[in-house]
Scaffold this active site. Structure first.
Site, PDB file in Angstrom:
ATOM      1  N   MET A 179      -0.884   1.700 -22.113  1.00  0.00           N
ATOM      2  CA  MET A 179      -2.169   1.269 -22.661  1.00  0.00           C
ATOM      3  C   MET A 179      -1.870   0.688 -24.038  1.00  0.00           C
ATOM      4  SD  MET A 179      -5.549   1.737 -22.260  1.00  0.00           S
ATOM      5  CE  MET A 179      -6.114   3.267 -21.564  1.00  0.00           C
ATOM      6  N   HIS A 235      -0.819  -8.680   0.003  1.00  0.00           N
ATOM      7  CA  HIS A 235      -0.386  -7.680  -0.981  1.00  0.00           C
ATOM      8  C   HIS A 235      -1.294  -7.629  -2.216  1.00  0.00           C
ATOM      9  CE1 HIS A 235       2.979  -7.542   1.606  1.00  0.00           C
ATOM     10  NE2 HIS A 235       3.735  -8.442   1.035  1.00  0.00           N
ATOM     11  N   ASP A 277       1.758 -15.468   2.041  1.00  0.00           N
ATOM     12  CA  ASP A 277       2.894 -14.548   1.978  1.00  0.00           C
ATOM     13  C   ASP A 277       2.613 -13.356   1.051  1.00  0.00           C
ATOM     14  OD1 ASP A 277       5.622 -13.968   2.733  1.00  0.00           O
ATOM     15  OD2 ASP A 277       6.229 -14.479   0.691  1.00  0.00           O
ATOM     16  N   LEU A 281       0.829  -1.221   0.000  1.00  0.00           N
ATOM     17  CA  LEU A 281       0.000   0.000   0.000  1.00  0.00           C
ATOM     18  C   LEU A 281       0.858   1.263   0.000  1.00  0.00           C
ATOM     19  CD1 LEU A 281      -2.874  -1.047   2.404  1.00  0.00           C
ATOM     20  CD2 LEU A 281      -2.974  -0.765  -0.065  1.00  0.00           C
ATOM     21  N   GLY A 282       2.161   1.091   0.212  1.00  0.00           N
ATOM     22  CA  GLY A 282       3.044   2.255   0.191  1.00  0.00           C
ATOM     23  C   GLY A 282       3.758   2.411  -1.152  1.00  0.00           C
ATOM     24  N   GLN A 301       6.428  -2.603 -10.254  1.00  0.00           N
ATOM     25  CA  GLN A 301       7.877  -2.751 -10.153  1.00  0.00           C
ATOM     26  C   GLN A 301       8.345  -3.826 -11.103  1.00  0.00           C
ATOM     27  OE1 GLN A 301       7.821  -3.855  -5.973  1.00  0.00           O
ATOM     28  NE2 GLN A 301       8.166  -5.968  -6.474  1.00  0.00           N
TER      29      GLN A 301
HETATM   30  O1  LIG Z   1       6.090  -9.391   2.044  1.00  0.00           O
HETATM   31  C1  LIG Z   1       6.853  -9.907   1.249  1.00  0.00           C
HETATM   32  O2  LIG Z   1       7.243  -9.195   0.171  1.00  0.00           O
HETATM   33  C2  LIG Z   1       8.444  -9.514  -0.514  1.00  0.00           C
HETATM   34  C3  LIG Z   1       8.372  -8.797  -1.857  1.00  0.00           C
HETATM   35  O3  LIG Z   1       8.302  -7.414  -1.630  1.00  0.00           O
HETATM   36  P1  LIG Z   1       8.700  -6.419  -2.811  1.00  0.00           P
HETATM   37  O4  LIG Z   1       8.402  -5.078  -2.270  1.00  0.00           O
HETATM   38  O5  LIG Z   1      10.146  -6.662  -3.102  1.00  0.00           O
HETATM   39  O6  LIG Z   1       7.845  -6.797  -3.971  1.00  0.00           O
HETATM   40  C4  LIG Z   1       8.602 -11.012  -0.710  1.00  0.00           C
HETATM   41  O7  LIG Z   1       9.883 -11.289  -1.229  1.00  0.00           O
HETATM   42  C5  LIG Z   1       8.435 -11.713   0.619  1.00  0.00           C
HETATM   43  O8  LIG Z   1       8.432 -13.127   0.403  1.00  0.00           O
HETATM   44  C6  LIG Z   1       7.166 -11.330   1.299  1.00  0.00           C
HETATM   45  O9  LIG Z   1       7.157 -11.830   2.625  1.00  0.00           O
END
Ligand SMILES: O=C1O[C@H](COP(=O)(O)O)[C@@H](O)[C@H](O)[C@H]1O
Ligand SMILES: NC(=O)C1=CN([C@@H]2O[C@H](COP(=O)(O)OP(=O)(O)OC[C@H]3O[C@@H](n4cnc5c(N)ncnc54)[C@H](OP(=O)(O)O)[C@@H]3O)[C@@H](O)[C@H]2O)C=CC1
Length: 516
Positions: free
Chosen positions: A404, A275, A270, A215-216, A397
């Protein structure tokens, strides 16, 4: 970190001057104590302290107001903690200014050692904080205490009890005590509710900040603006125009070094349940009444509650070959390292539109993106269906971008069509702008008292309600992951499921990156 590309914006106060909708915030002047619990751990050194340092460098944490306390069981001195984190805050490429800032920042950090379940440690922590508050002449009742729990959730209840018992301050002059908790917040509906109830007995909901670092992220924060500030999208964002939506997370490395933790949770807990589901909410929710945190979170809860039960035939699980070679992973582990799960929303806007949530480790690429695929054009006189559908892609990312995919006339004398794109690549468009780290913004929000980008208790409950039945079946060994090669796209069954769900892959689309 260490980009050398800093926009150092000195602020006179950390009052909120952006359009968050949290406009009823009280002006805050009292001294601020930030306590990082679990200060000796991985999250603290890799994320929490670097985020605090970045906020300090940008003038959001004033040395005359702020003090930072590390707390953990390990018996180390202030200097030893500073040395442990130093390498994560600066490196050989850091500028002299950054190194000078670092020296000053580290002096703000004090370390207290103590256990997570005994009053002794927390009483000495309280004493240190109080000493600091007195030294800053902070009026009683105006000081602010932020407790960041960079800890395993098993100790959340005891730590919260200790904070409540030993470390609360008076708040009658605008002061506060807030706690920030990290995921994993429970393992299923029952354990999450139990945890919420335990913490809820000690702290009010406005004092609890459940962090989800997605969310950030810049482009996640952009989603509401994109959807609700652009007339272009308003009439298109529904089942009449959109065929399917994908929310994808890929990592090109495995669970290296985290096998023990990961095996208990798996990819759904996870990544997907938190997320990707948060991103899903922002893509699918209705327009909130205003930007007030409660209005936004009300809409998120509504869309989560409209998700229908997940069907077995709309799930593909995978586990990469070699995952069980990790000595911390049991030989017969059934834990998925890859999952594709289709969600359906039972409401007027989205009935019939599959939302495909996909996440995997040890794949062929690293990316996180949202891909909104539009329906075919009815009565297509150009026969461009073969070339591909319109797609709106928001890449979270790496290299933030949104593009588009469109069908246009091939430049030249012939009347033929080709797939091209309207492209907003952030690095190109916003040159010299540093995009803040997710943790940086979120910690700033906790200080400002803005809960917009934090997960509310009922939201968390609704999220677990969606995934708990499936997770229990996986835990019980009723649902088995398919093996896949590390460095591949994951099980091919996932691409077959995507096709069955209606996703049409564009073939022959070539992107030519613009040159500066
Ligand atoms: O919360 C988590 O996120 C990371 C990935 O974060 P990102 O900001 O690099 O996309 C993930 O590698 C990890 O397994 C998980 O616990
Ligand atoms: N501003 C920018 O940076 C822009 C960059 N580009 C780049 O151009 C390239 C092409 O863009 P685009 O077409 O959007 O993205 P991709 O080629 O990455 O992916 C298109 C879609 O096809 C899926 N896919 C890929 N391979 C297979 C396969 N073998 N079987 C089934 N499905 C598959 C992807 O799924 P999955 O997600 O699972 O891989 C995704 O849904 C990308 O590298 C993109 O980053 C394009 C426009 C602008």
């Amino acid at each position: 970190m260490g980009s050398g590309n800093w926009h150092v914006e000195k602020r006179l106060s950390i009052r909120n001057d952006s359009f968050t909708g949290a406009d009823d915030l009280v002006p805050e002047t009292g001294c601020l104590s930030i306590v990082v619990l679990g200060a000796s751990g991985d999250l603290a050194k890799k994320k929490t302290f670097p985020a605090l340092f970045n906020l300090y460098r940008q003038g959001f944490l004033h040395p005359d107001e702020v003090h930072i306390f590390g707390y953990a069981r390990t018996k180390i001195s202030d200097e030893e903690l500073r040395n442990r984190i130093r390498g994560y805050l600066a490196n050989d490429k850091s500028s002299p200014q950054q190194l000078e800032d670092l020296t000053k920042f580290l002096q703000l950090i004090k370390y207290i050692s103590g256990s997570y379940d005994s009053e002794e440690g927390f009483k000495s922590l309280d004493k240190e904080i109080a000493t600091h508050e007195i030294s800053k002449n902070s009026a009683e009742g105006s000081s602010r205490r932020l407790f960041y729990l960079a800890l395993p959730p098993s100790v959340y209840p005891s730590v919260c009890r200790m904070i409540k018992k030993c470390c609360m301050n008076k708040s009658d002059l605008g002061g506060w005590t807030r706690i920030v908790v990290e995921k994993p917040f429970g393992k299923d509906l029952e354990s999450a509710e139990k945890l919420s109830t335990e913490i809820g007995k000690l702290f009010e909901e406005p004092e609890i900040y459940r962090i989800d670092h997605y969310l950030g992220k810049e482009l996640v924060q952009n989603l509401l603006v994109l959807r609700f500030a652009n007339r272009l999208f308003l009439p298109l964002w529904n089942r009449d125009n959109i065929d399917n939506v994908q929310i994808v997370f890929r990592e090109d490395f495995g669970t290296e070094g985290r096998g023990g933790y990961f095996d208990e949770y798996g990819i759904i807990r996870d990544i997907i349940q938190n997320h990707l589901l948060q991103v899903f909410c922002l893509v699918a929710m209705e327009k909130p009444v205003s930007l007030k945190p409660e209005h936004i979170r009300d809409e998120k809860v509504k869309v989560l509650q409209s998700v229908m039960p997940i069907k077995d035939e709309e799930v593909v699980l995978g586990q990469y070959e070699g995952y069980r070679d990790d000595p911390t992973v049991p030989d017969h582990s059934n834990t998925p390292t890859f999952a594709t799960v289709i969600l359906h929303i039972h409401n007027e806007r989205w009935e019939g539109v599959p939302f495909i949530l996909k996440a995997g480790k040890a794949l062929n690429s690293r990316k996180a993106e949202i891909r909104v695929q539009f329906k075919d054009v009815p009565g297509d006189i150009f026969k461009c269906k073969k070339q591909g559908r319109n797609e709106f892609v928001i890449r979270l990312q790496p290299s933030e971008a949104m593009y588009m995919k469109l069908t246009v006339k091939q430049p030249g004398l012939e009347m033929s069509t080709v797939q091209s794109e309207l492209d907003l690549s952030y690095r190109q468009r916003y040159q010299g702008v540093t995009i803040p780290e997710a943790y940086e913004r979120l910690i700033l929000d906790t200080i400002r008292g803005d809960q917009q980008h934090f997960v509310r208790r009922d939201e968390l409950k609704a999220a677990w309600e969606i995934f708990t039945p499936l997770l229990h079946r996986i835990d019980d060994g009723e649902f088995k992951p398919i093996s896949y090669q590390p460095g591949s796209r994951g099980p091919m069954e996932a691409d077959e499921l995507l096709e069955r769900a209606g996703y049409v892959q564009t073939h022959g689309y070539i992107w030519i990156p613009p040159t500066l």
